[in-house]
Design an enzyme around this catalytic site. Structure first.
Site, PDB file in Angstrom:
ATOM      1  N   GLY A 148       0.823  -1.198   0.000  1.00  0.00           N
ATOM      2  CA  GLY A 148       0.000   0.000   0.000  1.00  0.00           C
ATOM      3  C   GLY A 148       0.858   1.248   0.000  1.00  0.00           C
ATOM      4  O   GLY A 148       2.073   1.199   0.257  1.00  0.00           O
ATOM      5  N   CYS A 149       0.235   2.395  -0.270  1.00  0.00           N
ATOM      6  CA  CYS A 149       0.995   3.639  -0.357  1.00  0.00           C
ATOM      7  C   CYS A 149       1.570   4.055   0.992  1.00  0.00           C
ATOM      8  O   CYS A 149       2.763   4.364   1.101  1.00  0.00           O
ATOM      9  CB  CYS A 149       0.130   4.743  -0.952  1.00  0.00           C
ATOM     10  SG  CYS A 149      -1.500   4.936  -0.191  1.00  0.00           S
ATOM     11  N   TYR A 150       0.747   4.045   2.045  1.00  0.00           N
ATOM     12  CA  TYR A 150       1.277   4.336   3.377  1.00  0.00           C
ATOM     13  C   TYR A 150       2.356   3.324   3.793  1.00  0.00           C
ATOM     14  O   TYR A 150       3.432   3.718   4.264  1.00  0.00           O
ATOM     15  CB  TYR A 150       0.151   4.308   4.416  1.00  0.00           C
ATOM     16  CG  TYR A 150      -0.724   5.526   4.502  1.00  0.00           C
ATOM     17  CD1 TYR A 150      -0.200   6.795   4.763  1.00  0.00           C
ATOM     18  CD2 TYR A 150      -2.114   5.420   4.371  1.00  0.00           C
ATOM     19  CE1 TYR A 150      -1.015   7.909   4.873  1.00  0.00           C
ATOM     20  CE2 TYR A 150      -2.941   6.523   4.489  1.00  0.00           C
ATOM     21  CZ  TYR A 150      -2.391   7.775   4.744  1.00  0.00           C
ATOM     22  OH  TYR A 150      -3.205   8.872   4.865  1.00  0.00           O
ATOM     23  N   THR A 152       4.430   1.644   2.120  1.00  0.00           N
ATOM     24  CA  THR A 152       5.698   1.817   1.419  1.00  0.00           C
ATOM     25  C   THR A 152       6.567   2.845   2.127  1.00  0.00           C
ATOM     26  O   THR A 152       7.725   2.577   2.487  1.00  0.00           O
ATOM     27  CB  THR A 152       5.458   2.236  -0.041  1.00  0.00           C
ATOM     28  OG1 THR A 152       4.766   1.188  -0.730  1.00  0.00           O
ATOM     29  CG2 THR A 152       6.770   2.512  -0.751  1.00  0.00           C
ATOM     30  N   GLU A 309       6.718  10.517  -0.506  1.00  0.00           N
ATOM     31  CA  GLU A 309       6.624   9.834  -1.797  1.00  0.00           C
ATOM     32  C   GLU A 309       5.399  10.341  -2.528  1.00  0.00           C
ATOM     33  O   GLU A 309       4.504  10.954  -1.924  1.00  0.00           O
ATOM     34  CB  GLU A 309       6.498   8.311  -1.596  1.00  0.00           C
ATOM     35  CG  GLU A 309       5.172   7.924  -0.960  1.00  0.00           C
ATOM     36  CD  GLU A 309       5.028   6.436  -0.679  1.00  0.00           C
ATOM     37  OE1 GLU A 309       6.045   5.725  -0.680  1.00  0.00           O
ATOM     38  OE2 GLU A 309       3.886   6.009  -0.448  1.00  0.00           O
TER      39      GLU A 309
END
Length: 343
Positions: A148-150, A152, A309
């Site tokens: 997931g984005c968080y 990462t 990011e």
């Protein structure tokens, strides 16, 4: 040339895959699916792609997708887990950007996503696609579960400390904020401009779906169970994640700046900033890069890590392509050399 299929091409991660793959010298998108936009030209829905794709959206057909070398799932959860087993049986590789294969325990997955997992027998085969930790396993995989984005940003921020055994892994804290695109392209009142503009809010404080993924992934990094308090926030902007991480140092005299610089010295997509400089979301916008800074305020025993990011690139589609490059033995940076957009 790698033949690429994309399931779910109308969301933000789907169109980001198309944008990035348009400049990839070894990949060609040959199929892109959307039930709602079946028959519509891709460049009609996304005019920024005019001149790069001569494709129309189609229904997600297993026979068509099975002819691809790799299929990306840029879909909400519960789609990939229903189609991936057939594609794998046909010899196709699968890279899933959804949450369907991130958790190894199907019962735990069901607890957080509110339904039975449709292909629990496939979970054991899925490789967690955080290249900086797992690239050797990714290289051998048929099925890659993109983080997931968080998770990462948070895992990259904590990784050097956990690998070195320098922090109390029972009391990790992550306060992270994501842009609105992280919620997807579907229409929701909470995501409308008048609802999010000029405001900043926390959500999911009592329990967020990324928490079990974070504790599983950080536990793998640490080699032992970890416990985390995770508080996500909504940022009133389109792209970006800023994660601020806190942990108690077991050896406060450690040179954490040198630790991070050495740990990520050979990672093409992790940039450790010089001491005293802090990352900003705008400097990674559009790039497959995580920028990290580390401090020990007042020289005490709490270390603070800041990681930024682009949630749609390193946090999703760019990382997915990074995994594809590893899968097919290509240079990891191929098609991913875009610089951050300024201003």
């Amino acid at each position: 040339m790698i033949k690429v299929g994309i399931v779910g091409g109308t969301g933000y991660t789907g169109v980001e895959l198309l944008r990035l793959l348009a400049s990839h010298d070894e990949a060609q998108v040959v199929a892109i699916t959307s039930r709602g936009e079946n028959g519509r030209r891709v460049d009609n829905l996304f005019p920024n792609l005019r001149g790069y794709y001569d494709l129309a959206f189609s229904d997600p057909d297993i026979e068509t997708l099975s002819a691809c070398d790799v299929v990306f799932f840029a879909t909400p959860h519960n789609v990939a887990m229903r189609m991936a087993p057939e594609l794998l049986a046909a010899g196709c590789r699968v890279i899933d950007l959804s949450a369907d294969y991130r958790l190894r325990d199907h019962e735990r997955w069901s607890q957080w996503y509110g339904e039975p997992h449709a292909s629990p027998e496939t979970l054991a085969e899925a490789v967690y696609g955080l290249p900086e930790f797992n690239r050797h396993e990714v290289a051998k995989a048929r099925l890659v579960a993109c983080p997931g984005c968080y998770p990462t940003a948070i895992q990259l921020g904590f990784m050097p400390l956990l690998k070195a055994g320098l922090v109390d892994a029972d009391h990790l804290i992550a306060s992270a904020a994501s842009a609105v695109s992280g919620a997807g392209r579907q229409a929701k009142i909470d995501n409308l401009l008048p609802e999010v503009s000029d405001s900043f809010k926390a959500y999911g404080v009592s329990g967020h779906r990324h928490l079990p993924e974070l504790e599983q992934g950080l536990g793998d990094i640490a080699g032992a169970p970890v416990h985390m308090t995770f508080v996500p926030h909504m940022l009133p902007m389109i792209r970006g994640i800023h994660a601020t991480l806190f942990a108690r140092l077991s050896e406060p005299t450690t040179d954490v700046q040198a630790l991070f610089e050495d740990f990520y010295a050979n990672e093409p997509f992790v940039d450790v900033l010089p001491a005293g400089q802090y990352p900003q979301t705008r400097t990674v916008r559009g790039a497959n890069r995580c920028q990290i800074a580390v401090e020990v305020p007042q020289g005490r025993d709490t270390v603070v890590v800041m990681a930024t990011e682009d949630n749609l690139v390193k946090g999703a589609s760019g990382q997915a392509i990074q995994n594809m490059n590893i899968l097919f033995g290509l240079p990891e940076t191929l098609g991913l050399v875009q610089l951050g957009l300024l201003p």
